[in-house]
Design a protein around this motif. Structure first.
Motif, PDB file in Angstrom:
ATOM      1  N   ALA A 168     -11.267 -11.322  -2.842  1.00 40.57           N
ATOM      2  CA  ALA A 168     -12.434 -10.712  -2.199  1.00 40.57           C
ATOM      3  C   ALA A 168     -12.520 -11.158  -0.745  1.00 40.57           C
ATOM      4  O   ALA A 168     -12.955 -10.399   0.127  1.00 40.57           O
ATOM      5  CB  ALA A 168     -13.708 -11.097  -2.942  1.00 40.57           C
ATOM      6  N   ARG A 169     -12.102 -12.383  -0.467  1.00 38.17           N
ATOM      7  CA  ARG A 169     -12.132 -12.898   0.905  1.00 38.17           C
ATOM      8  C   ARG A 169     -11.023 -12.272   1.750  1.00 38.17           C
ATOM      9  O   ARG A 169     -11.209 -12.019   2.934  1.00 38.17           O
ATOM     10  CB  ARG A 169     -11.968 -14.424   0.890  1.00 38.17           C
ATOM     11  CG  ARG A 169     -13.195 -15.169   0.359  1.00 38.17           C
ATOM     12  CD  ARG A 169     -12.922 -16.652   0.287  1.00 38.17           C
ATOM     13  NE  ARG A 169     -14.071 -17.377  -0.243  1.00 38.17           N
ATOM     14  CZ  ARG A 169     -14.063 -18.660  -0.566  1.00 38.17           C
ATOM     15  NH1 ARG A 169     -12.955 -19.352  -0.416  1.00 38.17           N
ATOM     16  NH2 ARG A 169     -15.140 -19.251  -1.028  1.00 38.17           N
ATOM     17  N   GLU A 170      -9.876 -12.043   1.129  1.00 40.77           N
ATOM     18  CA  GLU A 170      -8.755 -11.481   1.888  1.00 40.77           C
ATOM     19  C   GLU A 170      -8.842  -9.962   1.986  1.00 40.77           C
ATOM     20  O   GLU A 170      -8.174  -9.347   2.812  1.00 40.77           O
ATOM     21  CB  GLU A 170      -7.437 -11.924   1.234  1.00 40.77           C
ATOM     22  CG  GLU A 170      -7.261 -13.443   1.282  1.00 40.77           C
ATOM     23  CD  GLU A 170      -5.895 -13.879   0.812  1.00 40.77           C
ATOM     24  OE1 GLU A 170      -5.137 -13.021   0.321  1.00 40.77           O
ATOM     25  OE2 GLU A 170      -5.566 -15.075   0.962  1.00 40.77           O
ATOM     26  N   ASP A 171      -9.612  -9.368   1.136  1.00 40.34           N
ATOM     27  CA  ASP A 171      -9.992  -7.962   1.177  1.00 40.34           C
ATOM     28  C   ASP A 171      -8.827  -7.003   1.421  1.00 40.34           C
ATOM     29  O   ASP A 171      -8.041  -6.750   0.531  1.00 40.34           O
ATOM     30  CB  ASP A 171     -11.092  -7.766   2.215  1.00 40.34           C
ATOM     31  CG  ASP A 171     -11.913  -6.512   1.940  1.00 40.34           C
ATOM     32  OD1 ASP A 171     -11.726  -5.939   0.859  1.00 40.34           O
ATOM     33  OD2 ASP A 171     -12.720  -6.121   2.793  1.00 40.34           O
ATOM     34  N   ASP A 172      -8.716  -6.467   2.660  1.00 35.75           N
ATOM     35  CA  ASP A 172      -7.749  -5.407   2.952  1.00 35.75           C
ATOM     36  C   ASP A 172      -6.317  -5.809   2.621  1.00 35.75           C
ATOM     37  O   ASP A 172      -5.550  -5.021   2.065  1.00 35.75           O
ATOM     38  CB  ASP A 172      -7.838  -5.000   4.431  1.00 35.75           C
ATOM     39  CG  ASP A 172      -9.132  -4.273   4.733  1.00 35.75           C
ATOM     40  OD1 ASP A 172      -9.797  -3.843   3.769  1.00 35.75           O
ATOM     41  OD2 ASP A 172      -9.490  -4.159   5.915  1.00 35.75           O
ATOM     42  N   LYS A 173      -5.939  -7.030   2.982  1.00 43.19           N
ATOM     43  CA  LYS A 173      -4.570  -7.500   2.737  1.00 43.19           C
ATOM     44  C   LYS A 173      -4.258  -7.488   1.244  1.00 43.19           C
ATOM     45  O   LYS A 173      -3.195  -7.017   0.822  1.00 43.19           O
ATOM     46  CB  LYS A 173      -4.392  -8.903   3.310  1.00 43.19           C
ATOM     47  CG  LYS A 173      -3.005  -9.485   3.105  1.00 43.19           C
ATOM     48  CD  LYS A 173      -2.934 -10.907   3.652  1.00 43.19           C
ATOM     49  CE  LYS A 173      -1.580 -11.527   3.355  1.00 43.19           C
ATOM     50  NZ  LYS A 173      -1.505 -12.942   3.822  1.00 43.19           N
ATOM     51  N   ALA A 174      -5.190  -8.005   0.441  1.00 42.71           N
ATOM     52  CA  ALA A 174      -4.983  -8.055  -0.997  1.00 42.71           C
ATOM     53  C   ALA A 174      -4.962  -6.652  -1.600  1.00 42.71           C
ATOM     54  O   ALA A 174      -4.130  -6.348  -2.462  1.00 42.71           O
ATOM     55  CB  ALA A 174      -6.076  -8.892  -1.656  1.00 42.71           C
ATOM     56  N   LEU A 175      -5.863  -5.787  -1.140  1.00 43.20           N
ATOM     57  CA  LEU A 175      -5.930  -4.426  -1.670  1.00 43.20           C
ATOM     58  C   LEU A 175      -4.652  -3.653  -1.372  1.00 43.20           C
ATOM     59  O   LEU A 175      -4.164  -2.879  -2.212  1.00 43.20           O
ATOM     60  CB  LEU A 175      -7.141  -3.694  -1.083  1.00 43.20           C
ATOM     61  CG  LEU A 175      -8.509  -4.145  -1.611  1.00 43.20           C
ATOM     62  CD1 LEU A 175      -9.627  -3.424  -0.867  1.00 43.20           C
ATOM     63  CD2 LEU A 175      -8.624  -3.900  -3.113  1.00 43.20           C
ATOM     64  N   MET A 176      -4.098  -3.857  -0.176  1.00 42.13           N
ATOM     65  CA  MET A 176      -2.846  -3.182   0.188  1.00 42.13           C
ATOM     66  C   MET A 176      -1.708  -3.649  -0.714  1.00 42.13           C
ATOM     67  O   MET A 176      -0.881  -2.850  -1.164  1.00 42.13           O
ATOM     68  CB  MET A 176      -2.512  -3.452   1.653  1.00 42.13           C
ATOM     69  CG  MET A 176      -3.421  -2.714   2.644  1.00 42.13           C
ATOM     70  SD  MET A 176      -3.092  -3.188   4.358  1.00 42.13           S
ATOM     71  CE  MET A 176      -1.395  -2.636   4.540  1.00 42.13           C
ATOM     72  N   ALA A 177      -1.655  -4.957  -0.979  1.00 37.77           N
ATOM     73  CA  ALA A 177      -0.602  -5.502  -1.834  1.00 37.77           C
ATOM     74  C   ALA A 177      -0.743  -4.989  -3.267  1.00 37.77           C
ATOM     75  O   ALA A 177       0.246  -4.630  -3.915  1.00 37.77           O
ATOM     76  CB  ALA A 177      -0.645  -7.030  -1.819  1.00 37.77           C
ATOM     77  N   ILE A 178      -1.965  -4.943  -3.763  1.00 42.13           N
ATOM     78  CA  ILE A 178      -2.207  -4.462  -5.122  1.00 42.13           C
ATOM     79  C   ILE A 178      -1.841  -2.988  -5.243  1.00 42.13           C
ATOM     80  O   ILE A 178      -1.244  -2.554  -6.234  1.00 42.13           O
ATOM     81  CB  ILE A 178      -3.683  -4.696  -5.526  1.00 42.13           C
ATOM     82  CG1 ILE A 178      -3.949  -6.204  -5.689  1.00 42.13           C
ATOM     83  CG2 ILE A 178      -4.021  -3.951  -6.816  1.00 42.13           C
ATOM     84  CD1 ILE A 178      -5.406  -6.561  -5.880  1.00 42.13           C
ATOM     85  N   GLU A 179      -2.166  -2.194  -4.217  1.00 43.71           N
ATOM     86  CA  GLU A 179      -1.824  -0.776  -4.237  1.00 43.71           C
ATOM     87  C   GLU A 179      -0.307  -0.589  -4.208  1.00 43.71           C
ATOM     88  O   GLU A 179       0.236   0.279  -4.904  1.00 43.71           O
ATOM     89  CB  GLU A 179      -2.468  -0.063  -3.044  1.00 43.71           C
ATOM     90  CG  GLU A 179      -2.149   1.422  -2.953  1.00 43.71           C
ATOM     91  CD  GLU A 179      -2.469   2.194  -4.230  1.00 43.71           C
ATOM     92  OE1 GLU A 179      -1.728   3.141  -4.544  1.00 43.71           O
ATOM     93  OE2 GLU A 179      -3.451   1.830  -4.927  1.00 43.71           O
ATOM     94  N   ALA A 180       0.402  -1.405  -3.437  1.00 46.26           N
ATOM     95  CA  ALA A 180       1.863  -1.324  -3.396  1.00 46.26           C
ATOM     96  C   ALA A 180       2.446  -1.658  -4.771  1.00 46.26           C
ATOM     97  O   ALA A 180       3.393  -1.011  -5.240  1.00 46.26           O
ATOM     98  CB  ALA A 180       2.406  -2.290  -2.344  1.00 46.26           C
ATOM     99  N   ALA A 181       1.865  -2.675  -5.431  1.00 39.72           N
ATOM    100  CA  ALA A 181       2.322  -3.041  -6.778  1.00 39.72           C
ATOM    101  C   ALA A 181       2.048  -1.920  -7.763  1.00 39.72           C
ATOM    102  O   ALA A 181       2.880  -1.619  -8.625  1.00 39.72           O
ATOM    103  CB  ALA A 181       1.629  -4.329  -7.223  1.00 39.72           C
ATOM    104  N   ASN A 182       0.890  -1.292  -7.622  1.00 45.99           N
ATOM    105  CA  ASN A 182       0.549  -0.182  -8.510  1.00 45.99           C
ATOM    106  C   ASN A 182       1.514   0.982  -8.335  1.00 45.99           C
ATOM    107  O   ASN A 182       1.921   1.623  -9.309  1.00 45.99           O
ATOM    108  CB  ASN A 182      -0.887   0.292  -8.242  1.00 45.99           C
ATOM    109  CG  ASN A 182      -1.929  -0.686  -8.751  1.00 45.99           C
ATOM    110  OD1 ASN A 182      -1.640  -1.522  -9.599  1.00 45.99           O
ATOM    111  ND2 ASN A 182      -3.139  -0.584  -8.241  1.00 45.99           N
TER     112      ASN A 182
END
Length: 295
Positions: free
Chosen positions: A265-279
């Motif tokens: 939640a703190r890293e927000d955009d960076k984490a969401l981008m990584a999760i989307e790439a994994a998805n």
């Protein structure tokens, strides 16, 4: 956060002697009766001496039986005021229980353990653990026995979020990885009892390299709890059939999910981008194998 007597009993259960556990079990199973009992009456019901009862309440940081019983009455009243659902109290699983009874008791034991997290883990500890994860260059996860499943699960989550993480189920290879960790790295060890030789050796090797160690264990007096730089404790309930290790794994998963969400939640955009790439990566694999979901 207000201290809850019944939670305190469950949290410290594994530090009690055999006779003290008899007292704990009786109180947890007979709350309404115990709140009206004198010290002598409770001793008779448990077939134990008054001295044993006093040692039990001393273990919970009470100096007198009167103050112990007062807190028990207040906590019982608070639980009743909160309209706790029937069956939410601690119930021992016994031979001969029906399928419905086992179902209700397992739910009760598991939900109590998860609820205990509120009293067991200070927010300061969770915050400090999250900071260790955020600042680590590399994070290694290792779990002993059944806790290895938890280590693998949380490794998978952090891998999808783009963290530099490693996990090894083979203890020999895990020791090699641990020996190569540095002051910029973090080792997260998950162990119910906190006494596994492989876990303690991983801890020792990582600390030799100046890496930080975060321990997740049930036992406050375990060697892992003493060795780790920071420790988070998972509450347990002991049962002949539904073992405390099973409950511990549920709580360990909840603890690690809390840390995962706080960090991402703190890293927000960076984490969401990584999760989307994994998805995308796993979604494409499903398509190639004929498992594409219907639109």
């Amino acid at each position: 956060m207000a201290k809850d007597l019944f939670t305190e009993i469950r949290v410290k259960y594994n530090t009690l002697s055999k006779n003290q556990k008899i007292v704990a079990n009786y109180i947890l199973e007979n709350r309404d009766k115990c709140v009206r009992m004198t010290l002598n009456e409770l001793g008779r019901e448990c077939n134990l001496s008054e001295t044993t009862i006093i040692r039990f309440i001393n273990k919970l940081d009470y100096k007198s039986y009167q103050s112990f019983r007062l807190d028990m009455a207040q906590d019982l009243s608070r639980h009743d005021a909160a309209d706790s659902p029937k069956g939410s109290e601690y119930q021992e699983i016994k031979s001969g229980d029906s399928a419905e009874e086992v179902k209700q008791k397992v739910i009760s034991i598991a939900s109590s353990a998860i609820t205990d997290i509120n009293n067991l883990i200070p927010v300061e500890t969770v915050t400090e653990a999250a900071k260790l994860i955020e600042s680590a260059r590399k994070i290694m996860f290792f779990g002993a026995g059944g806790s290895g499943v938890v280590a693998m699960d949380v490794y998978h989550k952090f891998l999808r979020s783009g963290k530099n993480v490693i996990h090894e189920g083979n203890s020999h290879i895990a020791l090699i990885h641990a020996s190569q960790l540095t002051k910029d790295d973090l080792l997260i060890l998950i162990s119910h009892e906190g006494e596994s030789k492989e876990v303690l050796e991983c801890c020792r090797l990582a600390q030799e390299g100046k890496a930080k160690v975060l321990g997740i264990t049930s036992y406050m007096n375990s060697d892992l709890a003493k060795m780790a730089d920071l420790c988070i404790f998972s509450s347990t309930n002991d049962s002949a059939y539904y073992t405390e290790a099973m409950v511990s794994r549920l709580v360990q998963l909840v603890i690690m999910d809390m840390l995962f969400i706080i960090v991402n939640a703190r890293e927000d955009d960076k984490a969401l981008m990584a999760i989307e790439a994994a998805n995308r990566a796993t979604r494409e694999m499903k398509v190639h194998n004929g498992y594409e979901e219907e639109a």
